[in-house]
Design an enzyme around this catalytic site. Structure first.
Site, mmCIF file in Angstrom:
data_model
loop_
_atom_site.group_PDB
_atom_site.id
_atom_site.type_symbol
_atom_site.label_atom_id
_atom_site.label_comp_id
_atom_site.label_asym_id
_atom_site.label_seq_id
_atom_site.Cartn_x
_atom_site.Cartn_y
_atom_site.Cartn_z
ATOM 1 N N ALA D 78 90.182 65.008 17.325
ATOM 2 C CA ALA D 78 91.003 65.824 16.427
ATOM 3 C C ALA D 78 90.320 67.172 16.223
ATOM 4 O O ALA D 78 89.116 67.232 15.990
ATOM 5 C CB ALA D 78 91.196 65.117 15.089
ATOM 6 N N CYS D 79 91.104 68.246 16.294
ATOM 7 C CA CYS D 79 90.552 69.597 16.113
ATOM 8 C C CYS D 79 90.067 69.774 14.669
ATOM 9 O O CYS D 79 90.815 69.566 13.711
ATOM 10 C CB CYS D 79 91.614 70.630 16.433
ATOM 11 S SG CYS D 79 91.111 72.301 15.997
ATOM 12 N N VAL D 80 88.838 70.198 14.523
ATOM 13 C CA VAL D 80 88.206 70.222 13.205
ATOM 14 C C VAL D 80 88.899 71.161 12.215
ATOM 15 O O VAL D 80 89.154 70.785 11.061
ATOM 16 C CB VAL D 80 86.696 70.561 13.307
ATOM 17 C CG1 VAL D 80 86.457 71.907 13.977
ATOM 18 C CG2 VAL D 80 86.035 70.529 11.943
ATOM 19 N N ALA D 83 92.259 69.850 11.149
ATOM 20 C CA ALA D 83 92.078 68.554 10.475
ATOM 21 C C ALA D 83 91.588 68.755 9.039
ATOM 22 O O ALA D 83 92.149 68.178 8.095
ATOM 23 C CB ALA D 83 91.112 67.674 11.248
#
Lengths: 130, 85, 119, 130, 85, 119
Positions: D78-80, D83
């Site tokens: 998941a893209c930080v 997210a």
């Protein structure tokens, strides 16, 4: 002076509806009207997480709702069924469902859809932001 | 019942407008304000000023505008509001 | 030869918040030396309007970030001519970051790119 | 046999894209192809919360991704940035941002957008589900 | 480059189709499968069978169908895929 | 006199999952003795197709729940005639829960209801 309630179904992360709802709430309160309850439903409940962490130069919708609700004494209620599905839960519900963690912001409460119906029947105007 | 229709999605304009009667009012908000450049103004059609300004469109519209204060007032002037999603 | 990526902006800003997140993909891929094109079509042409002031509604104005495209070495920034004129918009209302281009040219870039993203 | 990666941007709670992506992943794996990484972006990251709690008679997308990834050894990333904004965080990021809680499912990891670019360059096919 | 266009939103059909060349392929998935009842079939247009069945529409379409196995194969037969959102 | 609520289903099922959540509002309001109408217009008419099998994609089939409308005392369940025929659909393809009705009638109910919800 009139009593308003709001139904907010807009996704806080990818649409504008929550920004519009906050602006509408602030305006009606400034005009001296009363806000009874903001009921969050569908993706609208995603705003109730206390661990939402937008970039520091962006508006924090969760904290804004919380501050406004405390200041003007109205309720922030997220529908329990759709909230649980979306990973929004308080400690009680987390325990009941054996979940390892909870994230509901303390200014919000989780409750049933009956709270929406009650808001409809006990307010002069209900406005939806989706 | 005099109804305020609140439209935020330009793609649903036709649907929404076809449900309206002549005594009803339409308010375009959010991305639906883009329609104000493309459709004929009418006496019972309004567009939300803040959403025009947000998009850099404040000088274009020939439509009647309402600001948020006017928006709240419209919900009181009408018997109910319908947010057409 | 480096791989190419086209990002297509086809939605107006603020009503949906995809513009900013799509832009971030373009900037990241540029840092990987990919060959990037940024294409603005349909209601995406509104992304490039000057004088956006979403801050009056407490939303962040991401349009200045489009000026960073050039800084990141993204030289192909095109806005669809037909979609502009259909919306009654003219070049002088736009941020000075994109070239106006016919659909045929934009479609060719979509066709030739190794990757194409929308959001 | 080909190497695939997927980009999943669909909201797991209000659209179909995550269901489609899982079906596509299962099919390509059954055909003997390889899945390198599923990269979650935009509202797609919402699936990475371990406290998502759909009704018991509904499919649990989070657990399905987790099971599939462990079984077939591919990455769920998941893209930080997107997210954190959406309240999806692991313990490390929670601490760094002074958040009171974390919710990332252990089968998922949080990382930068560079992992998407890497997946693009190191896979034969990238397919998006939005 | 031979491209597979994957469309899931029926409202974007026109946009998507206008970007396609004759060597490209279109696959309708999710709610876009509803278009198969309303548009003329073409040799390079396909509709995802599972999504038709899910909606109770399996008998209606005159379009060529692909199941998920065919969907995966289409992504390999084309040089790249574009999900038109 | 009890208050009235109209819920408008205007989106096809599964692609967006709003149908089920809108239905829940109608059932709850019925329990509060509100006077409910359920209206199916535009692509919402697909909500009532028979033989839906979303379980093959692991999605829950919520269409049987529409049969609960009557159980909850919701008697006004209308499907738009023009929208049906425009989509080439006929009554015998539908769950037997709704009456086919012209737009004018449906619009009158929207106009007369105290509350109107879409999702």
């Amino acid at each position: 002076m009139a009593i308003f309630s709001l139904l907010v179904t807009a996704n806080p992360h990818s649409s504008q509806g929550q920004f519009s709802a906050i602006q509408f709430a602030k305006t009606l309160l400034n005009q001296g009207h009363e806000l009874k309850r903001v009921f969050f439903y569908a993706d609208g409940v995603l705003v109730a997480s206390r661990i939402n962490c937008p970039p520091s130069d962006e508006y924090n919708l969760t904290k804004t709702w919380a501050k406004l609700a405390i200041q003007h004494d109205f309720e922030l209620t997220a529908c329990v069924t759709v909230a649980m599905k979306r990973g929004i839960t308080n400690a009680t519900e987390a325990e009941r469902n054996a979940l390892t963690g909870d994230n509901l912001d303390p200014a919000f409460e989780i409750s049933g859809l009956g709270q929406l119906t009650e808001a409809m029947l006990e307010s002069d105007r209900l406005v939806t932001f989706g | 019942m005099k109804t305020l229709y609140i439209l935020n999605n330009p793609q649903h304009f036709k649907q929404c407008a076809s449900a309206m009667t002549e005594e009803d009012t339409l308010l375009l908000i959010e991305n639906a304000v883009l329609l104000a450049d493309q459709l004929e103004p009418r006496s019972n059609y309004f567009v939300l000023e803040e959403d025009l300004i947000a998009r850099g469109l404040s000088n274009n519209a020939e439509w009647q505008t309402k600001d948020y204060q006017g928006f709240v007032q419209l919900t009181l002037d009408c018997d109910k509001s319908v947010s057409w999603l | 030869m480096s791989q190419s990526l086209a990002v297509i902006f086809n939605k107006a800003p603020y009503g949906t918040q995809s513009g900013r997140e799509l832009l971030d993909i373009a900037l990241m891929a540029a840092a990987f030396d990919m060959n990037i094109s940024a294409l603005f079509i349909d209601d995406g042409v509104y992304q490039l309007l000057e004088n956006q002031q979403p801050d009056i509604l407490n939303m962040k104005n991401h349009s200045p970030t489009f000026k960073a495209l050039e800084l990141y070495g993204i030289e192909t920034v095109l806005i669809n001519q037909e979609d502009l004129s259909q919306r009654g918009l003219s070049a002088d209302q736009l941020l000075n970051v994109a070239d106006i281009s016919p659909s045929s040219n934009i479609n060719q870039i979509i066709s030739r790119s190794d990757f194409v993203f929308m959001l």
